[in-house]
Design a protein around this motif. Structure first.
Motif, mmCIF file in Angstrom:
data_model
loop_
_atom_site.group_PDB
_atom_site.id
_atom_site.type_symbol
_atom_site.label_atom_id
_atom_site.label_comp_id
_atom_site.label_asym_id
_atom_site.label_seq_id
_atom_site.Cartn_x
_atom_site.Cartn_y
_atom_site.Cartn_z
ATOM 1 N N ARG A 149 22.763 75.668 2.335
ATOM 2 C CA ARG A 149 22.183 74.431 2.860
ATOM 3 C C ARG A 149 21.639 73.544 1.741
ATOM 4 O O ARG A 149 20.560 72.983 1.838
ATOM 5 C CB ARG A 149 21.086 74.771 3.864
ATOM 6 N N TYR A 150 22.449 73.410 0.720
ATOM 7 C CA TYR A 150 22.043 72.675 -0.471
ATOM 8 C C TYR A 150 22.456 71.223 -0.343
ATOM 9 O O TYR A 150 23.637 70.910 -0.204
ATOM 10 C CB TYR A 150 22.687 73.315 -1.701
ATOM 11 N N ASN A 151 21.476 70.336 -0.360
ATOM 12 C CA ASN A 151 21.735 68.904 -0.291
ATOM 13 C C ASN A 151 21.830 68.335 -1.699
ATOM 14 O O ASN A 151 21.169 68.805 -2.626
ATOM 15 C CB ASN A 151 20.592 68.199 0.445
ATOM 16 N N MET A 152 22.657 67.305 -1.860
ATOM 17 C CA MET A 152 22.784 66.661 -3.169
ATOM 18 C C MET A 152 22.729 65.155 -3.005
ATOM 19 O O MET A 152 23.195 64.616 -1.994
ATOM 20 C CB MET A 152 24.075 67.082 -3.859
ATOM 21 N N GLY A 153 22.154 64.512 -3.987
ATOM 22 C CA GLY A 153 22.010 63.074 -3.891
ATOM 23 C C GLY A 153 21.931 62.417 -5.249
ATOM 24 O O GLY A 153 21.986 63.087 -6.296
ATOM 25 N N TRP A 154 21.804 61.111 -5.229
ATOM 26 C CA TRP A 154 21.680 60.308 -6.447
ATOM 27 C C TRP A 154 20.462 59.405 -6.342
ATOM 28 O O TRP A 154 20.185 58.816 -5.280
ATOM 29 C CB TRP A 154 22.925 59.442 -6.655
ATOM 30 N N PHE A 155 19.771 59.303 -7.454
ATOM 31 C CA PHE A 155 18.654 58.382 -7.607
ATOM 32 C C PHE A 155 18.914 57.565 -8.857
ATOM 33 O O PHE A 155 19.740 57.931 -9.691
ATOM 34 C CB PHE A 155 17.331 59.154 -7.750
ATOM 35 N N ARG A 156 18.201 56.463 -9.000
ATOM 36 C CA ARG A 156 18.342 55.671 -10.218
ATOM 37 C C ARG A 156 17.000 55.111 -10.638
ATOM 38 O O ARG A 156 16.111 54.883 -9.823
ATOM 39 C CB ARG A 156 19.359 54.542 -10.033
ATOM 40 N N GLN A 157 16.893 54.878 -11.933
ATOM 41 C CA GLN A 157 15.663 54.330 -12.491
ATOM 42 C C GLN A 157 16.011 53.236 -13.480
ATOM 43 O O GLN A 157 16.620 53.501 -14.521
ATOM 44 C CB GLN A 157 14.827 55.421 -13.165
ATOM 45 N N ALA A 158 15.621 52.026 -13.138
ATOM 46 C CA ALA A 158 15.822 50.885 -14.026
ATOM 47 C C ALA A 158 14.647 50.803 -14.995
ATOM 48 O O ALA A 158 13.561 51.322 -14.709
ATOM 49 C CB ALA A 158 15.934 49.604 -13.203
ATOM 50 N N PRO A 159 14.839 50.141 -16.129
ATOM 51 C CA PRO A 159 13.750 50.030 -17.115
ATOM 52 C C PRO A 159 12.486 49.436 -16.512
ATOM 53 O O PRO A 159 12.529 48.396 -15.854
ATOM 54 C CB PRO A 159 14.341 49.106 -18.182
ATOM 55 N N GLY A 160 11.368 50.119 -16.693
ATOM 56 C CA GLY A 160 10.099 49.624 -16.210
ATOM 57 C C GLY A 160 9.869 49.781 -14.718
ATOM 58 O O GLY A 160 8.881 49.276 -14.190
ATOM 59 N N LYS A 161 10.786 50.491 -14.046
ATOM 60 C CA LYS A 161 10.658 50.648 -12.595
ATOM 61 C C LYS A 161 10.631 52.118 -12.204
ATOM 62 O O LYS A 161 10.975 52.988 -12.998
ATOM 63 C CB LYS A 161 11.806 49.928 -11.879
ATOM 64 N N GLU A 162 10.221 52.377 -10.976
ATOM 65 C CA GLU A 162 10.184 53.742 -10.484
ATOM 66 C C GLU A 162 11.590 54.236 -10.143
ATOM 67 O O GLU A 162 12.493 53.445 -9.873
ATOM 68 C CB GLU A 162 9.300 53.818 -9.233
ATOM 69 N N ARG A 163 11.737 55.553 -10.130
ATOM 70 C CA ARG A 163 12.992 56.151 -9.711
ATOM 71 C C ARG A 163 13.147 55.931 -8.203
ATOM 72 O O ARG A 163 12.220 56.175 -7.430
ATOM 73 C CB ARG A 163 12.993 57.641 -10.036
ATOM 74 N N ARG A 164 14.336 55.498 -7.810
ATOM 75 C CA ARG A 164 14.557 55.161 -6.408
ATOM 76 C C ARG A 164 15.803 55.844 -5.869
ATOM 77 O O ARG A 164 16.780 56.073 -6.594
ATOM 78 C CB ARG A 164 14.677 53.642 -6.242
ATOM 79 N N PHE A 165 15.773 56.114 -4.596
ATOM 80 C CA PHE A 165 16.876 56.750 -3.899
ATOM 81 C C PHE A 165 18.103 55.831 -3.851
ATOM 82 O O PHE A 165 17.971 54.610 -3.659
ATOM 83 C CB PHE A 165 16.435 57.109 -2.480
ATOM 84 N N VAL A 166 19.282 56.415 -4.033
ATOM 85 C CA VAL A 166 20.533 55.666 -3.946
ATOM 86 C C VAL A 166 21.389 56.165 -2.777
ATOM 87 O O VAL A 166 21.771 55.399 -1.896
ATOM 88 C CB VAL A 166 21.339 55.767 -5.256
ATOM 89 N N ALA A 167 21.703 57.462 -2.791
ATOM 90 C CA ALA A 167 22.589 58.015 -1.759
ATOM 91 C C ALA A 167 22.419 59.518 -1.720
ATOM 92 O O ALA A 167 21.990 60.129 -2.694
ATOM 93 C CB ALA A 167 24.040 57.655 -2.056
ATOM 94 N N GLU A 168 22.774 60.095 -0.578
ATOM 95 C CA GLU A 168 22.721 61.549 -0.467
ATOM 96 C C GLU A 168 23.811 62.052 0.456
ATOM 97 O O GLU A 168 24.282 61.348 1.351
ATOM 98 C CB GLU A 168 21.358 62.020 0.023
ATOM 99 N N LEU A 169 24.185 63.304 0.212
ATOM 100 C CA LEU A 169 25.155 64.007 1.037
ATOM 101 C C LEU A 169 24.522 65.348 1.383
ATOM 102 O O LEU A 169 24.321 66.180 0.497
ATOM 103 C CB LEU A 169 26.458 64.211 0.253
#
Length: 114
Positions: A31-51
């Protein structure tokens, strides 16, 4: 312990495409979920997508219709990014976990030029 390794980042012009891959190795669970997050310069890490482990996908509003997350081979997920814009520039991190995201990759840089 799970290791996540990303690949596929780079430099692309606005309107172009990139494909990110994340390979999980080590002790993973059914039951392992995987996803992507991103962090732009000077900003917090944010959710992008998940499966999630059932195959259900979820996307941030900012990428809906442009990004697609899918499973390539066992324990590998792919993020296909189309119609990239300069605001998509960030370090992209792969994440994994059961329930919550506890495992993180080292990140891969995506730069979109205007």
């Amino acid at each position: 312990q799970v290791q996540l390794v990303e690949s596929g980042g780079g430099l692309v012009q606005a309107g172009g495409s990139l494909r990110l891959s994340c390979a999980a190795s080590g002790r993973t669970f059914s039951r392992y979920n995987m996803g992507w997050f991103r962090q732009a310069p000077g900003k917090e890490r944010r959710f992008v997508a998940e499966l999630n482990w059932t195959g259900r996908t979820n996307y941030a509003n900012s990428v809906k219709g442009r990004f697609t997350i899918s499973r390539d081979v066992k324990n590998t997920v792919v993020l296909q990014m189309n119609s990239l814009q300069p605001e998509d520039t960030a370090v992209y991190y792969c994440a994994g976990g059961v329930g919550s995201y506890n495992d993180w990759g080292q990140g891969t840089q995506v730069t979109v030029s205007s």
